[in-house]
Each structure stands twice: as structure tokens, then as C-alpha cells.
Design a protein around this motif. Structure first.
Motif, PDB file in Angstrom:
ATOM      1  N   ALA A   1       0.672  -1.686   0.115  1.00  0.00           N
ATOM      2  CA  ALA A   1      -0.001  -0.074   0.493  1.00  0.00           C
ATOM      3  C   ALA A   1       0.550   1.219  -0.404  1.00  0.00           C
ATOM      4  CB  ALA A   1      -1.282   0.050   1.371  1.00  0.00           C
ATOM      5  N   TYR A   2       2.176   1.378   0.796  1.00  0.00           N
ATOM      6  CA  TYR A   2       3.193   2.408   0.767  1.00  0.00           C
ATOM      7  C   TYR A   2       3.383   2.313  -0.620  1.00  0.00           C
ATOM      8  CZ  TYR A   2       2.643   2.110   5.832  1.00  0.00           C
ATOM      9  OH  TYR A   2       2.516   2.388   7.164  1.00  0.00           O
ATOM     10  N   TRP A   3       4.161   1.716  -1.226  1.00  0.00           N
ATOM     11  CA  TRP A   3       4.036   2.100  -2.451  1.00  0.00           C
ATOM     12  C   TRP A   3       2.950   2.061  -3.552  1.00  0.00           C
ATOM     13  CZ3 TRP A   3       2.260  -2.091  -6.909  1.00  0.00           C
ATOM     14  CH2 TRP A   3       2.987  -1.539  -7.613  1.00  0.00           C
ATOM     15  N   GLN A   4       1.744   1.906  -3.267  1.00  0.00           N
ATOM     16  CA  GLN A   4       0.921   2.296  -4.409  1.00  0.00           C
ATOM     17  C   GLN A   4       0.900   3.666  -3.998  1.00  0.00           C
ATOM     18  OE1 GLN A   4      -1.246  -0.873  -3.569  1.00  0.00           O
ATOM     19  NE2 GLN A   4      -1.999  -1.739  -5.281  1.00  0.00           N
ATOM     20  N   GLU A   5       0.606   4.330  -2.431  1.00  0.00           N
ATOM     21  CA  GLU A   5       0.296   5.575  -2.283  1.00  0.00           C
ATOM     22  C   GLU A   5       1.642   5.937  -2.810  1.00  0.00           C
ATOM     23  OE1 GLU A   5      -1.621   5.546   1.426  1.00  0.00           O
ATOM     24  OE2 GLU A   5      -1.509   3.546   1.400  1.00  0.00           O
ATOM     25  N   ALA A   6       2.512   6.061  -2.826  1.00  0.00           N
ATOM     26  CA  ALA A   6       3.901   6.367  -3.142  1.00  0.00           C
ATOM     27  C   ALA A   6       4.146   6.949  -1.383  1.00  0.00           C
ATOM     28  CB  ALA A   6       3.651   7.368  -4.368  1.00  0.00           C
ATOM     29  N   MET A   7       4.096   6.789  -1.190  1.00  0.00           N
ATOM     30  CA  MET A   7       4.424   7.216   0.194  1.00  0.00           C
ATOM     31  C   MET A   7       5.658   5.909   0.621  1.00  0.00           C
ATOM     32  SD  MET A   7       0.820   6.706   2.310  1.00  0.00           S
ATOM     33  CE  MET A   7       1.845   7.367   4.531  1.00  0.00           C
ATOM     34  N   ASN A   8       7.038   7.455   0.725  1.00  0.00           N
ATOM     35  CA  ASN A   8       8.165   6.918   0.946  1.00  0.00           C
ATOM     36  C   ASN A   8       9.537   7.877   1.664  1.00  0.00           C
ATOM     37  OD1 ASN A   8       8.452   9.048  -0.777  1.00  0.00           O
ATOM     38  ND2 ASN A   8       9.274   7.535  -2.577  1.00  0.00           N
TER      39      ASN A   8
ATOM     40  N   ARG B   1       7.442 -17.405  -3.921  1.00  0.00           N
ATOM     41  CA  ARG B   1       6.792 -17.760  -3.481  1.00  0.00           C
ATOM     42  C   ARG B   1       5.546 -16.887  -3.391  1.00  0.00           C
ATOM     43  NH1 ARG B   1      10.540 -20.981   0.293  1.00  0.00           N
ATOM     44  NH2 ARG B   1       8.270 -21.811   1.388  1.00  0.00           N
ATOM     45  N   LEU B   2       5.729 -15.768  -3.016  1.00  0.00           N
ATOM     46  CA  LEU B   2       4.916 -14.553  -3.345  1.00  0.00           C
ATOM     47  C   LEU B   2       3.807 -14.453  -3.751  1.00  0.00           C
ATOM     48  CD1 LEU B   2       6.597 -11.686  -1.777  1.00  0.00           C
ATOM     49  CD2 LEU B   2       5.439 -13.070  -0.595  1.00  0.00           C
ATOM     50  N   ALA B   3       4.312 -14.695  -4.971  1.00  0.00           N
ATOM     51  CA  ALA B   3       3.410 -14.825  -5.988  1.00  0.00           C
ATOM     52  C   ALA B   3       2.178 -15.322  -6.234  1.00  0.00           C
ATOM     53  CB  ALA B   3       4.075 -15.348  -6.670  1.00  0.00           C
ATOM     54  N   SER B   4       2.410 -16.520  -5.254  1.00  0.00           N
ATOM     55  CA  SER B   4       1.401 -17.807  -5.356  1.00  0.00           C
ATOM     56  C   SER B   4       0.702 -17.275  -3.891  1.00  0.00           C
ATOM     57  CB  SER B   4       2.326 -18.956  -4.539  1.00  0.00           C
ATOM     58  OG  SER B   4       2.110 -19.236  -3.296  1.00  0.00           O
ATOM     59  N   VAL B   5       0.547 -15.944  -3.586  1.00  0.00           N
ATOM     60  CA  VAL B   5      -0.045 -15.485  -2.350  1.00  0.00           C
ATOM     61  C   VAL B   5      -1.238 -14.375  -3.125  1.00  0.00           C
ATOM     62  CG1 VAL B   5      -0.570 -14.279   0.123  1.00  0.00           C
ATOM     63  CG2 VAL B   5       1.264 -16.525  -0.431  1.00  0.00           C
ATOM     64  N   ASP B   6      -2.060 -14.869  -2.933  1.00  0.00           N
ATOM     65  CA  ASP B   6      -3.539 -14.154  -3.387  1.00  0.00           C
ATOM     66  C   ASP B   6      -3.313 -12.756  -3.499  1.00  0.00           C
ATOM     67  OD1 ASP B   6      -5.169 -13.039  -5.292  1.00  0.00           O
ATOM     68  OD2 ASP B   6      -6.915 -14.435  -4.248  1.00  0.00           O
ATOM     69  N   HIS B   7      -2.377 -11.354  -3.131  1.00  0.00           N
ATOM     70  CA  HIS B   7      -2.760  -9.953  -2.146  1.00  0.00           C
ATOM     71  C   HIS B   7      -1.644  -8.947  -3.702  1.00  0.00           C
ATOM     72  CE1 HIS B   7      -4.527 -11.173   1.164  1.00  0.00           C
ATOM     73  NE2 HIS B   7      -4.187 -11.769   1.031  1.00  0.00           N
ATOM     74  N   PHE B   8      -0.664  -9.931  -3.552  1.00  0.00           N
ATOM     75  CA  PHE B   8       0.708  -8.929  -4.219  1.00  0.00           C
ATOM     76  C   PHE B   8       0.636  -8.497  -6.247  1.00  0.00           C
ATOM     77  CE2 PHE B   8       1.872 -11.088  -0.305  1.00  0.00           C
ATOM     78  CZ  PHE B   8       1.926  -9.592  -0.264  1.00  0.00           C
ATOM     79  N   GLU B   9       0.810  -7.617  -6.254  1.00  0.00           N
ATOM     80  CA  GLU B   9       1.250  -7.299  -7.652  1.00  0.00           C
ATOM     81  C   GLU B   9       2.039  -7.332  -8.430  1.00  0.00           C
ATOM     82  OE1 GLU B   9      -0.711  -2.981  -8.738  1.00  0.00           O
ATOM     83  OE2 GLU B   9      -2.632  -3.369  -7.776  1.00  0.00           O
ATOM     84  N   THR B  10       2.581  -7.959  -9.681  1.00  0.00           N
ATOM     85  CA  THR B  10       3.105  -8.579  -9.882  1.00  0.00           C
ATOM     86  C   THR B  10       4.532  -6.624 -10.031  1.00  0.00           C
ATOM     87  OG1 THR B  10       2.268  -9.012 -11.584  1.00  0.00           O
ATOM     88  CG2 THR B  10       4.068  -8.632 -12.405  1.00  0.00           C
ATOM     89  N   GLY B  11       4.077  -5.793 -10.360  1.00  0.00           N
ATOM     90  CA  GLY B  11       4.523  -4.351 -10.351  1.00  0.00           C
ATOM     91  C   GLY B  11       5.480  -4.348  -8.803  1.00  0.00           C
ATOM     92  N   PHE B  12       4.511  -4.604  -7.809  1.00  0.00           N
ATOM     93  CA  PHE B  12       5.257  -4.547  -6.269  1.00  0.00           C
ATOM     94  C   PHE B  12       6.449  -5.860  -6.361  1.00  0.00           C
ATOM     95  CE2 PHE B  12       4.315  -6.180  -1.977  1.00  0.00           C
ATOM     96  CZ  PHE B  12       5.695  -5.064  -1.077  1.00  0.00           C
TER      97      PHE B  12
END
Lengths: 448, 448
Positions: free
Chosen positions: B28-35, B78-89
């Protein structure tokens, strides 16, 4: 600067994860040419007062690890640096492998004082060397599963999710603990690696830091619900009931926001859950569930539900992660037979059961466990089921005896339906569950 | 049959040893560009009632692990197998690394409630992802060292040896626990891999099984003493005082047998030690030492020595291996600043200290610790020593700040000489040790 310390214990280091005396005694057996078959029995003398039964877990996994234990060249090189070992012995260790039998209770079996969780029959220099590692492996899962199953019982069918990774004792406990939690019947875990490795559903919500990093709670809720439709929002960062009103207002103002649950993580969880339920229902959100966390254990969950708290799921961490009220079980791995002769240490006030054994469990007419009989290995006891099964023979795992994770979990679920009421209670006290010795074992005790 | 479950956590799996919400919040921080830069503070709110201080341990090791944490291709798969994460992330995580600062108390520092053991300053998506792993790593060593140092104090200069491997929570705890024990001042360990990896002397005696496997106790003693000159013989397998007479007779009859110590492992250790000493002295063996083990903790050791028990060394296992009386410390890792603005959760009845901080410690005229001041990071406090030091800068370990094992052990030994008497007591109770807030921090709390 110190060289980075690895966190990893490699497979070829496992044989060194033992107490020094196992190796010095084994070297003495080698020097004395003592290689008769010994039987060692793994059991505990007393239930912790905080437990009415233990769930025996990890012993089939430990047996499997034992069957592939080897002293690699690397391990032997490190042993050579210890000032105790002869070259001839290290050469012998290079060919050491476990070639005996291991009998175990199936993982997920309720177990009581003096009942073997595991018995090893093998030449003494093989059986002795398993002691420390097997005890370490069995204790971890047994202690954690025995705590977790109480929490599962307290939740009365509501999902319980493991939040304990940060409180557990190190990396291995955090990962392998999830195996024990799965066996005990937890619904999910927040622990990514543990859940992936041991096939338990991953669950997660959000932390207070996420709310605090935003300019307002509403902004944080809006962003998180936008990225994670049907998420769970943590509502207690500032004021819990005000936080719930924020969620309700947000769903009214931003119809694309759909939330499946809210989480309470501080304060009087029972009162807050009632207040939350009233606010949500009044706003027409009967479908939004209430998740509670914050220092919960089985007593706290039982008290909340007795008081009618409308909580739909529980997150449990600190108390379960180390089984805080009973973090250790005093397992013994005792020599009970050598060269065909039963032998035990004679200590005042302690029961020591000589020889190879079997555990039989009876069920009463209603299907409840009615009592156990500890017998000699080859006895038959009428109308009772023998529990110990060979899971390593000739040094090799017996495929059909090795626990599938699903089988162990199912075994626990079944066992909970068979436990008499006195064993299902969560308070402390004597259970009165009868564990008797067979007549043949009594004779063996008397003869010894 | 289930596939063998590994016991190993590989380096490239460590980034997955986290709670799911750390990854979803970070996405979410990545999507919100909170850095913007955040500061997180690691502390505990209360000492366990069983502790008068904690020894902060593991935090420099944890900081070093954090500095080399990476998401490998395997982990991302392995994270890609978890149903929460976008490729870009996930692509972004492939380049994720910690580039911030970590301030820590040096390992082996006594620490009190609300004092940071560690503070992290980094872009929020870097600092957030460290939380679960850092807490897990720091807790283990802090909890174990804080128990072990009490046992060291109770033994009043006598050697204390770790016998706890079999009781510890899994493989990592058993190995890394020895690091904590070394820091706390133990003399040796029975744990072969732990001792080899963390450079603590290996000690070991013999088990009851060795005696039982022989036809007589005398035969077992003779063989073991022959193979291991100057060994320690375990004398309580049958009858303790009779066992000691066996040792004395054996040394008389077989002059090549030399024994350096006997070990008592059951019964009334104080009475048996007195009886053993009398028998040994009467036979002219004033040089043979007495080692005691069997469920010991700091209170039992203190009571034995108060009662004049002539015990020369202690083996401690079960109670120390899981820090059984206080196996968990309720560490918090809290966001205290974001984008230059102090922020904290406002909870009723809890102290939350906003902003970056420093801990100052005063010594009184006699050299004893006189009290601490928690201050803002950049304040100077007169006549007091700042304790937090930067040990990771720009994502890289600061060599001179990284604890050498010897330095941490020496720091604990020094600290014990500086502790006021009230902190050295082993019973439970309020210490009255003063921990104040600086005027500037008080203003920051009031402003927040």
C-alpha cells in the motif's frame, strides 16, 4: 567486527546438535564394543498443572529426521577440533546411521503422564545418539500444539489465527510452530514463511503504524480498503467506537469501499465488541465481522464468550507463541531395556517403567475415552486400541505410518469429540483420567 | 507419505519470515507513493514481575541481518502464489534493500521499561518490513540472556554450564541461545553445535543410561574414567552416597583412575552435597569437585548456597532453556515519527514516547548506576552517558559498533559490578530504579 553469524542450521550440522555426553558415551560404547540392542522410551512424568492432556506432536517428524541423520566430513572435522575424540571413532561415525526401529504415537494423539510418545529399539550407540535432537524436536511441537488446542476449544468453533511469530523463540520455532498450530486446528496464521511451508492459510490485517503514517484514520482506512477489497480494518488506533463510525461513514460516502471485518486490539474487548456490533448493525452492516486480539489466551476467550461478546474470530500471539503458562515439558528419554533385559533407574518417588511398551486406549459406550492401559509391547489388551505404531523400521521410514499433515489435523479434530468433559475443561485441576498398568507390566516393575 | 519437511530456513527465505500485514502495508505504501522517512522504536512497556532488569541482546545481530535482507527470485515466486500482490510490487521488492540507519543499545546492556533497545530511521517501506523478524531475533536472545544472568549472579562466581538444549524451542533457539548464554556469562555448554558456533566451552559428564547399560555402577565408572581421565562421574543412578563410595573405592583399587568431579542429579542436593563432601574429604579427595544439576534455577541455587551447600559448579537446563518463569517479553515496534513529525498511538494508560530518542545513564559517586533519562535523540544530558549508538548507517553495518562476542560478554561482566543492590536481588518486587524523561521529551509528549 565479528563475522556475520549464520541463522541457518544446515542438514550436515544437525548431527552436531546434541549434548557432548551423547558423543562421549557413544565413543565409550564403541571402545567397549557394547553394541547390544537398547530400548529408550520418551515420556513425561507429570502433566503441567496448566494442562489436562498434552497433544503428542513432532515425534514422527523427529523419527524421519533421525532416519536421515549422518555425520558428514564437515561435521567430523569440527568434532576433531574438540579435545575428546579418537580418529578411529570419528572414522566409525562417518559410517554411523540409524538402522533400528522407532515406535511412535501418531501425531496429534492426546497423551498422559508416563505414556511413551516414542520408543527407540536399536544398538545402543545408535539409540543413544538420537536423544538430544529428538527431545528438542518433539518438545517444541508438543508444547505449542498442546497450548493451541486449548485456544481452539475455547473459541467454540470460531476461527483462531496465529499472530505469534514475533514472540516465538527464534526462527525454527516460528516456522515449525505453524506445523503444530495446523495440527492443533488453527484456521490461519499471519506468518508468511510458516504458512507457506506448512500449508496453513495466510491472514493479515493492518497495524497501527499504517494509520499513524497517514494524515487521518479515515484516509488510512480509505486507502487500505481501496487496495484490499473485503479487508479487515484495525479500528482502535485513536478511539475504538469513533474508529468504527469512521468505517461506517466511509462505506456510506465511498460505496466502492467494502469491508469484511473490523479488528479490536486494545481496551475492554467484550464491551467494545458489543458497542461495535450495535453500531454496525444499526448501520445495516450485520455482515461485517468482529475480530479481537490483544494478549488473548484460552481463559480470556472463554470469559469473553461466556459473557456473550459478539466476537467472530480471534487473533492470538504472545501467550500462544511460547505457550507462556507451560513453556516446557519435562520429557525424559530413558534406557528401559538393554541386551534383552529390562532396566530402569530406581529413584525414590518416581515411576519408572522397564521394558518395551505399548499404550492401549479404551472408549466407553458413548465413544468417549474411558482410560488407558500401559502394557508391555507384545501384550494384547481386550477392547482397547494400541496407539504406538512402528514408523521407522530397519532405519527407514514406514510410509503409511508417517503423518500427513492433514491426517494429524483430522486426528486432533476427532480426538476432541472423544475427550471426556473433564479433559475438555480449561481450568487447572486433576482430571481423574485413569491410566493403569497392565498386569504383565506390573509384574515386570515388581521383578525389576 | 508426506515429503520430508526441512528444518532449515535458508537465507533467501528470511525475507518471508514476516507477518503478512507487513507486506500488504508495504504494498500500500508503494501504491500510495509514501516514501518519507519513518522512525520505529523497539521497547517494552513493563518489566516482567520476575525480572529487575533485562539484558538487551541480539539487537546488533538483528541489525546486521536486516542490512543483508533481500527478496530473491525464489522468495518472490512464492509470494506470487499468495493472492495479494501485484507484479509491479514484486518487481519493486526484487530491488528492495534496507538503506537506512539503525541505532541500538550495545548488546549486553541492562535495559528498563520504555527505553528503546533499537530505533530504525528509514523510508517507511524499508523500516516497516523489518518489524517481525527484528522482534523475533531480539526477543530470543534478550529473554534467554536475562534469565541466564540471574543464574550467573546466584552462583556467586561458581561456574554455570548450560544443559538446556533438549528443552529449548527448536533448532535455532538451541543454537543461538548459546550466543545469549555466552553474553550472560555462562562458563560452558553441553550443546556441541551451539558451543562450536558461538565459542563457548563444551562440557559434559555422563547419563544414567550409561550406568544402566553396564552390569554394575562400578564397572560403568571404571570404563568411563579409563576412557576420560579427569572426568565427572554421575553418582545418583542407584543411591547417591553409595555411588560416591564406589568412586572412592575405585580410586583406591585402581590407581590409574583419576576423577575431577562427581555430579548429583536428584534428591536433596544440599544434604547430598554435604554428605558427598564429607565422604570425599575423609578419603583424602579434597580436590574432587561437586557438580549439581536437576531442575535448578536462580532461587534454588541461591537457597543452596545460603544454606552452605558445598557445590562447586551448576548445570542448568529446563528452567533456563525457555526462561520458564518469563518466557516472553512484550516488545513493541512502534512508529514514533513520520516525515519529520513525531507520531504515536494514544492509548489510555500507556506511555508512548514520540520522536527519535536517546537513553542516558548516570553513575553515582560509587560507580553504581544511579538512574536513566530518556531524551530526544539530539539532546545532551549532563554527567550521563548516551547508550544508543548507530550500528547500521546507509544500510551498511558500522564495523566499530558491531558487537564482538567478547565485548558483549565483558560488557555484562562490567555491568554487574555497576548494578545497585536493588537490581541484583533475585526475588520479585519493585526496583525503584529511576527512569525519567528529559524536559525536551516531556515537551514533545505534551505537544503531541
Amino acid at each position: 567486527m565479528s563475522r556475520p553469524t549464520p541463522l541457518r542450521v544446515d542438514d550436515d550440522e544437525l548431527a552436531l546438535l546434541t549434548d557432548l555426553y551423547q558423543l562421549t558415551m557413544t565413543q565409550a560404547y564403541w571402545q567397549e564394543a557394547m553394541n547390544e540392542v537398547a530400548t529408550f522410551s520418551l515420556f513425561f512424568r507429570r502433566l503441567p498443572p496448566q494442562r489436562r492432556f498434552m497433544l503428542a506432536c513432532g515425534q514422527q517428524h523427529a523419527a524421519e529426521v533421525a532416519s536421515r541423520l549422518r555425520f558428514t566430513d564437515g561435521a567430523l572435522g569440527r568434532l576433531a577440533s574438540v579435545d575428546h575424540f579418537e580418529t578411529g571413532f570419528l572414522d566409525w561415525l562417518a559410517n554411523w546411521r540409524f538402522e533400528g526401529e522407532i515406535w511412535t504415537l501418531p501425531e496429534g494423539t492426546p497423551v498422559f503422564a508416563n505414556e511413551p510418545l516414542l520408543e527407540v529399539d536399536a544398538p545402543i550407540a545408535q539409540a543413544q545418539l538420537l536423544e538430544s535432537l529428538v527431545m528438542n524436536l518433539v518438545q517444541l511441537e508438543t508444547v505449542l500444539a498442546s497450548k493451541a488446542v486449548r485456544i481452539v476449544m475455547a473459541a467454540r468453533g470460531r476461527p483462531v489465527v496465529d499472530f505469534g511469530m514475533r514472540r516465538m523463540h527464534g526462527v525454527d520455532a516460528a516456522v515449525r510452530g505453524v506445523r503444530a498450530y495446523r495440527t492443533a486446528g488453527l484456521s490461519g496464521t499471519s506468518n508468511v514463511l510458516g504458512g507457506l511451508r506448512h500449508d496453513l492459510a495466510l491472514n493479515g490485517t493492518m497495524a497501527h503504524s499504517y494509520v499513524l503514517a497517514h494524515d487521518s484514520e479515515r484516509e488510512a482506512f480509505h486507502a487500505f480498503a481501496h487496495y484490499y477489497p473485503q479487508t479487515t480494518l484495525l479500528v482502535d488506533t485513536h478511539d475504538t467506537l469513533a474508529g468504527i463510525r469512521q468505517v461506517i461513514d466511509l462505506m456510506r460516502d465511498a460505496p466502492e469501499v467494502r469491508v469484511s471485518a473490523i479488528r479490536l486490539d486494545s481496551g475492554d474487548l467484550g464491551e467494545l465488541a458489543k458497542g461495535a456490533r450495535a453500531l454496525l448493525d444499526e448501520a445495516g452492516h450485520e455482515d461485517i465481522k468482529i475480530v479481537a486480539s490483544s494478549g488473548l489466551d484460552e481463559q480470556a476467550i472463554e470469559a469473553l464468550l461466556e459473557d456473550g461478546a459478539p466476537i467472530d474470530a480471534f487473533g492470538v500471539g504472545t501467550q500462544m507463541g511460547v505457550a507462556a503458562d507451560a513453556p516446557v515439558i519435562d520429557l525424559s528419554y530413558k534406557l528401559v531395556e538393554y541386551a534383552g533385559t529390562p532396566r530402569v533407574k530406581h529413584s525414590t518417588g518416581k515411576i519408572n517403567l522397564p521394558g518395551r511398551k505399548q499404550v492401549y486406549r479404551r472408549q466407553d459406550a458413548t465413544g468417549h475415552y474411558g482410560g488407558d492401559v500401559i502394557a508391555t509391547r507384545d501384550e494384547a489388551i481386550d477392547a482397547a486400541t494400541p496407539l504406538l505404531v512402528p514408523c521407522v523400521e530397519g532405519g527407514r521410514p514406514v510410509p503409511e505410518a508417517m503423518a500427513l499433515a492433514d491426517t494429524a489435523r483430522e486426528r486432533v479434530a476427532q480426538a476432541l469429540t472423544h475427550l471426556p468433559a473433564t479433559l475438555r475443561r480449561l481450568d487447572h485441576g486433576e482430571t481423574g483420567y485413569p491410566v493403569a498398568l497392565s498386569a504383565a507390566l506390573e509384574r515386570q516393575v515388581a521383578r525389576d
